[in-house]
Motif scaffolding. Structure first.
Motif, PDB file in Angstrom:
ATOM      1  N   UNK A  20       0.796  -1.225   0.000  1.00 46.53           N
ATOM      2  CA  UNK A  20       0.000   0.000   0.000  1.00 46.53           C
ATOM      3  C   UNK A  20       0.834   1.283   0.000  1.00 46.53           C
ATOM      4  N   UNK A  21       2.130   1.202  -0.173  1.00 41.16           N
ATOM      5  CA  UNK A  21       2.954   2.412  -0.311  1.00 41.16           C
ATOM      6  C   UNK A  21       2.457   3.190  -1.520  1.00 41.16           C
ATOM      7  N   UNK A  22       2.484   4.507  -1.435  1.00 42.16           N
ATOM      8  CA  UNK A  22       2.001   5.358  -2.528  1.00 42.16           C
ATOM      9  C   UNK A  22       3.089   6.311  -2.986  1.00 42.16           C
ATOM     10  N   UNK A  23       3.086   6.636  -4.274  1.00 41.05           N
ATOM     11  CA  UNK A  23       4.062   7.573  -4.833  1.00 41.05           C
ATOM     12  C   UNK A  23       3.512   8.139  -6.113  1.00 41.05           C
ATOM     13  N   UNK A  24       4.192   9.171  -6.647  1.00 37.23           N
ATOM     14  CA  UNK A  24       3.686   9.850  -7.838  1.00 37.23           C
ATOM     15  C   UNK A  24       4.425   9.454  -9.105  1.00 37.23           C
ATOM     16  N   UNK A  71       2.477  18.553  -1.142  1.00 33.54           N
ATOM     17  CA  UNK A  71       2.268  17.317  -0.385  1.00 33.54           C
ATOM     18  C   UNK A  71       0.772  17.014  -0.312  1.00 33.54           C
ATOM     19  N   UNK A  72       0.433  15.755  -0.602  1.00 36.75           N
ATOM     20  CA  UNK A  72      -0.953  15.301  -0.530  1.00 36.75           C
ATOM     21  C   UNK A  72      -1.162  14.506   0.756  1.00 36.75           C
ATOM     22  N   UNK A  73      -2.431  14.306   1.168  1.00 33.30           N
ATOM     23  CA  UNK A  73      -2.759  13.662   2.446  1.00 33.30           C
ATOM     24  C   UNK A  73      -2.150  12.279   2.595  1.00 33.30           C
ATOM     25  N   UNK A  74      -2.003  11.544   1.518  1.00 32.37           N
ATOM     26  CA  UNK A  74      -1.490  10.178   1.611  1.00 32.37           C
ATOM     27  C   UNK A  74       0.036  10.120   1.573  1.00 32.37           C
ATOM     28  N   UNK A  75       0.706  11.268   1.723  1.00 33.61           N
ATOM     29  CA  UNK A  75       2.160  11.303   1.758  1.00 33.61           C
ATOM     30  C   UNK A  75       2.819  11.465   0.405  1.00 33.61           C
ATOM     31  N   UNK A  76       2.041  11.455  -0.660  1.00 32.87           N
ATOM     32  CA  UNK A  76       2.597  11.640  -1.998  1.00 32.87           C
ATOM     33  C   UNK A  76       3.080  13.081  -2.143  1.00 32.87           C
ATOM     34  N   UNK A  77       4.261  13.259  -2.743  1.00 36.05           N
ATOM     35  CA  UNK A  77       4.826  14.584  -2.948  1.00 36.05           C
ATOM     36  C   UNK A  77       5.115  14.777  -4.427  1.00 36.05           C
ATOM     37  N   UNK A  78       4.821  15.965  -4.929  1.00 36.00           N
ATOM     38  CA  UNK A  78       4.930  16.250  -6.356  1.00 36.00           C
ATOM     39  C   UNK A  78       5.579  17.611  -6.541  1.00 36.00           C
ATOM     40  N   UNK A  79       6.475  17.718  -7.501  1.00 35.44           N
ATOM     41  CA  UNK A  79       6.979  19.010  -7.953  1.00 35.44           C
ATOM     42  C   UNK A  79       6.280  19.301  -9.271  1.00 35.44           C
ATOM     43  N   UNK A  80       5.652  20.467  -9.371  1.00 32.95           N
ATOM     44  CA  UNK A  80       4.866  20.766 -10.562  1.00 32.95           C
ATOM     45  C   UNK A  80       4.886  22.263 -10.847  1.00 32.95           C
ATOM     46  N   UNK A  81       4.490  22.591 -12.069  1.00 33.59           N
ATOM     47  CA  UNK A  81       4.300  23.981 -12.432  1.00 33.59           C
ATOM     48  C   UNK A  81       3.078  24.510 -11.680  1.00 33.59           C
ATOM     49  N   UNK A  82       3.171  25.741 -11.207  1.00 34.36           N
ATOM     50  CA  UNK A  82       2.014  26.387 -10.591  1.00 34.36           C
ATOM     51  C   UNK A  82       1.350  27.263 -11.640  1.00 34.36           C
ATOM     52  N   UNK A  83       0.044  27.416 -11.512  1.00 39.01           N
ATOM     53  CA  UNK A  83      -0.708  28.126 -12.544  1.00 39.01           C
ATOM     54  C   UNK A  83      -0.272  29.585 -12.676  1.00 39.01           C
ATOM     55  N   UNK A  84       0.113  30.186 -11.573  1.00 35.45           N
ATOM     56  CA  UNK A  84       0.576  31.567 -11.645  1.00 35.45           C
ATOM     57  C   UNK A  84       1.423  31.889 -10.423  1.00 35.45           C
ATOM     58  N   UNK A  85       2.022  33.051 -10.435  1.00 42.45           N
ATOM     59  CA  UNK A  85       2.954  33.435  -9.382  1.00 42.45           C
ATOM     60  C   UNK A  85       2.259  33.769  -8.071  1.00 42.45           C
ATOM     61  N   UNK A  86       0.923  33.869  -8.067  1.00 39.16           N
ATOM     62  CA  UNK A  86       0.200  34.219  -6.848  1.00 39.16           C
ATOM     63  C   UNK A  86       0.008  33.019  -5.921  1.00 39.16           C
ATOM     64  N   UNK A  87       0.221  31.792  -6.389  1.00 39.56           N
ATOM     65  CA  UNK A  87       0.072  30.600  -5.551  1.00 39.56           C
ATOM     66  C   UNK A  87       1.254  30.542  -4.590  1.00 39.56           C
ATOM     67  N   UNK A  88       0.948  30.424  -3.272  1.00 42.66           N
ATOM     68  CA  UNK A  88       2.014  30.478  -2.282  1.00 42.66           C
ATOM     69  C   UNK A  88       2.035  29.304  -1.340  1.00 42.66           C
ATOM     70  N   UNK A  89       3.028  29.286  -0.443  1.00 37.57           N
ATOM     71  CA  UNK A  89       3.149  28.241   0.569  1.00 37.57           C
ATOM     72  C   UNK A  89       1.893  28.263   1.444  1.00 37.57           C
TER      73      UNK A  89
END
Ligand SMILES: [Zn+2]
Length: 116
Positions: A20-24, A71-89
């Motif tokens: 049941x390990x999960x990854x992207x 980071x998603x609830x199940x521990x999966x982590x993804x590096x991705x493009x953000x839709x715009x520069x206004x999306x923050x931590x």
């Protein structure tokens, strides 16, 4: 599941059928038990835990190029493009498809902020 069964959607992650390990990102074996039987499932919403904006990009790549570590609830982590520069931590984001960075590149996941 084997390579070539079908194209993955941008929002699909992998789940090991043995432990049941999960990854992207696609891999040949489970990182925990080395199992080779995987299922896929759709990721819902994640939270941006780090971000950066790249201003000096290769030819034909958007500039500025906002990137997020999510980071998603199940521990999966993804590096991705953000839709715009206004999306923050701390912002909640969801997949909005995938786009190639430039002609000939493999599509990269793209995330947008989720508004309440
Ligand atoms: Zn496993």
């Amino acid at each position: 599941m084997t390579d070539g069964d079908r194209s993955l959607r941008a929002d699909e992650a992998f789940r090991c059928l043995d432990c049941d390990r999960r990854w992207y990102y696609a891999r040949a074996r489970c990182p925990d038990c080395a199992g080779r039987e995987f299922g896929t499932y759709a990721l819902d919403e994640g939270v941006v835990v780090a971000r950066t904006t790249v201003h000096t990009t290769p030819p034909d790549v958007r500039s500025p190029n906002a990137l997020g570590f999510v980071r998603f609830d199940d521990g999966v982590q993804v590096v991705a493009q953000l839709s715009d520069d206004a999306v923050g931590v701390g912002d909640t984001v969801a997949f909005a498809g995938s786009t190639p960075l430039r002609d000939g590149d493999a599509p990269q996941p793209r995330l947008v902020a989720v508004t309440e």
